[in-house]
Design an enzyme around this catalytic site. Structure first.
Site, PDB file in Angstrom:
ATOM      1  CG  ASP A 246      -1.823   1.181   1.296  1.00 17.69           C
ATOM      2  OD1 ASP A 246      -1.942   1.870   0.271  1.00 17.69           O
ATOM      3  OD2 ASP A 246      -2.422   1.424   2.352  1.00 17.69           O
TER       4      ASP A 246
ATOM      5  CG  ASP B 223      -1.796   6.197   1.608  1.00 22.35           C
ATOM      6  OD1 ASP B 223      -1.204   6.980   0.848  1.00 22.35           O
ATOM      7  OD2 ASP B 223      -3.018   5.978   1.565  1.00 22.35           O
TER       8      ASP B 223
END
Length: 229
Positions: free
Chosen positions: A50, A52
């Site tokens: 991911d 982030d």
């Protein structure tokens, strides 16, 4: 298609390995790698991350950018008063996990047992006295049926929205700032519509690519200011 994807994957992997120093095998403690000892990575052909907080860490400047863009959208697209531009993002005003009562326009902390933490309830930018909170809710316990779903989804008419995402910080701050403006100027407003307008403005910042274009416009500096990989 499969061959092309494998080709892109291998080339990206090669470029990544050229940039990252190779870690010696004997320097890694294998007991610290896996949380799930029933799975072996040798059985996984492709895995990813991911973006982030894996490849990028966001700084407080990104929250300011989101706040400013959403505030201006309220003024330009929703015809909110021009004087709202006087409000600026307030770092450390809110934290992740807070609940917002959409109908009462109150921001608050609710614990795992659904009790309002007295002293944490805000209307606009100002705290609400405990006795007023208790009178409004007939105590400090919030029934489960009016709480939002996991990750704050309020799709079934729930009145409590929970802000869990890191990008929720500017949204909570903007909600409180707009509430504060209307109260300071004694302007009647509908809290539910205000919430929907702010939610839509924040959504447009992301969905319409406004934030990303702002970052790309100054790519040399914004990666140092807004996020870094």
């Amino acid at each position: 298609m499969t061959e092309r994807l494998w080709s892109v994957y291998k080339e990206t992997k090669r470029q990544t390995e050229d940039l990252i120093p190779v870690i010696a095998t004997n320097s890694v403690n294998p007991d610290t790698i896996f949380a799930n000892n029933e799975m072996s990575l040798r059985d996984i052909e492709i895995y990813g991350f991911d973006y982030d907080y894996t490849l990028a860490f966001y700084s407080r400047h990104l929250h300011t950018l989101i706040f400013n863009i959403a505030r201006d959208i309220l003024i330009t697209n929703h015809r909110y008063p021009e004087d709202l531009r006087k409000y600026e993002y307030i770092p450390n005003f809110a934290v992740r996990g807070l609940h917002y009562d959409v109908q009462k326009a109150l921001l608050m902390k609710i614990d795992a047992f659904h009790y309002i933490q007295l002293g944490t309830v805000y209307r606009g930018l100002h705290p609400v006295p405990d006795e007023e909170v208790i009178a409004m809710y007939e105590g400090s316990h919030v029934p489960l049926e009016i709480m939002s779903d996991f990750y704050g989804k309020s799709s079934h008419g729930h009145t409590m929205k929970q802000f869990m995402d890191i990008f929720s910080l500017p949204e909570m701050t903007l909600l409180c700032c707009v509430n504060d403006f209307f109260m300071r100027h004694n302007i009647d407003y509908e809290p539910v519509h205000l919430y929907k307008d702010v939610k839509e403005a924040i959504r447009d910042v992301h969905v319409k690519g406004i934030m990303y274009r702002a970052v790309e416009a100054d790519i040399g500096n914004t990666f140092g200011s807004y996020c870094f990989a």
